[in-house]
Design a protein around this motif. Sequence first.
Motif, short mmCIF file in Angstrom:
data_model
loop_
_atom_site.label_atom_id
_atom_site.label_comp_id
_atom_site.label_asym_id
_atom_site.label_seq_id
_atom_site.Cartn_x
_atom_site.Cartn_y
_atom_site.Cartn_z
N SER A 40 0.82 -1.22 0.00
CA SER A 40 0.00 0.00 0.00
C SER A 40 0.85 1.27 0.00
CB SER A 40 -0.95 0.00 1.21
OG SER A 40 -1.88 -1.05 1.10
N ARG A 65 -3.46 7.21 -0.29
CA ARG A 65 -4.43 6.11 -0.13
C ARG A 65 -4.69 5.83 1.34
NH1 ARG A 65 -3.25 0.75 -3.41
NH2 ARG A 65 -3.73 2.23 -5.06
N GLU A 71 -6.91 8.37 2.91
CA GLU A 71 -8.30 8.13 2.52
C GLU A 71 -8.92 7.03 3.35
OE1 GLU A 71 -10.80 6.61 -1.43
OE2 GLU A 71 -8.69 7.15 -1.59
N TRP A 72 -8.17 5.94 3.55
CA TRP A 72 -8.70 4.83 4.34
C TRP A 72 -8.85 5.21 5.80
CZ3 TRP A 72 -5.11 0.53 1.96
CH2 TRP A 72 -5.59 0.21 0.69
N MET A 115 -12.09 6.84 6.66
CA MET A 115 -13.35 6.10 6.51
C MET A 115 -14.01 5.87 7.86
SD MET A 115 -12.39 3.18 3.68
CE MET A 115 -11.97 3.61 1.99
N ALA A 142 -11.07 0.28 9.11
CA ALA A 142 -10.14 0.95 8.19
C ALA A 142 -8.97 1.55 8.97
CB ALA A 142 -10.87 2.03 7.40
N TYR A 202 -6.59 -1.11 9.98
CA TYR A 202 -5.79 -1.57 8.84
C TYR A 202 -4.61 -0.64 8.61
CZ TYR A 202 -4.50 -2.76 4.05
OH TYR A 202 -3.81 -3.11 2.93
#
Length: 319
Positions: A212, A230, A233-234, A237, A242, A245
């Motif tokens: 990632s 990215r 953005e996650w 969430m 998220a 993660y």
Amino acid sequence: MPYSPLGHSGLHVSNACLGTMNFGTDPQAPTSEAEAGRIIGTFLDAGHNLVDTADTYRGGTSEEIVGRAIAHRRADVVLATKGAAPQGDGPNNRGLSRAHLTRALEASLRRLGTDYIDLYQCHVPDPHTPIDETMATLDGFVRSGKVRYLGCSNFTAAGVVSAQWAAQRRNGTPFVSLQVSYSLLDRDIETETLAVCREHGLGILAYSPLGSGVLAGRYRRGAAPSPGSRLAEWAAMPGPRARAYVDALLTDRHFDIADDVATVATGLGTTSATVAVAWLATRPGVTSVVLGPRTADQLAANLAALEFTLPAAVTAHLG
């Protein structure tokens, strides 16, 4: 261009797979339709043939963009998509049941503008649906001509075995591929999944080769992900999954590995991303590396990395 059979099948695919999760029509999408068209054209012109999307990517607009971009050269493309993701609030609008998968497939065919899908994949396992029901439904898709081959994504080794046995019990169509996370940061599949896939005839489509972006040096130890990335953005969430993660990616162990890869890359006169992709492309069992470029320039760099040969000593060092 070298092509390899996908698992125990006659379907031949390139060693690069174009992942299209970034493609969308909304203003927040990392890749616009115009840039996506350039990426797909460059990928196919280079001789690669496997393009992967999913019904959940950017609310289905990734499938629409891919469908429009490949319409004039459909026969050149091994088109892969996935079903299982929620498509509404109702209990039958998600998962791997016959009810949901049948609707999901028809919706994907409409968005892609095609009458068949080369590789239809179960996006995630569904513990609430008997695997016999799932495999019987998928076999029906193949017999109808709407799907050519079957695959799964994010299944465990036990899940793969269960699915293949279910297909065998009814003399049905088995899976020929597993799409799964694999990188220098995430090597869990080496424990048993690779051996299970080899035994049961599945090729590996390895996604997230750069962890990632951690292996590419896009994030810094102790710092929050930069806006627009990215992981930013996650992290934004809703819900804890998220965020968890992202936290699991940005660990000291992962940054230690990324630092080691950067040192290796400097010694070879190349980039960390090149080292990470080149390492993954030669791992036993890997049929194709899923690349997820945001721009045509990123794609060009990723494709060049597939041609880079790591010295044996470096491969041994990385493990």
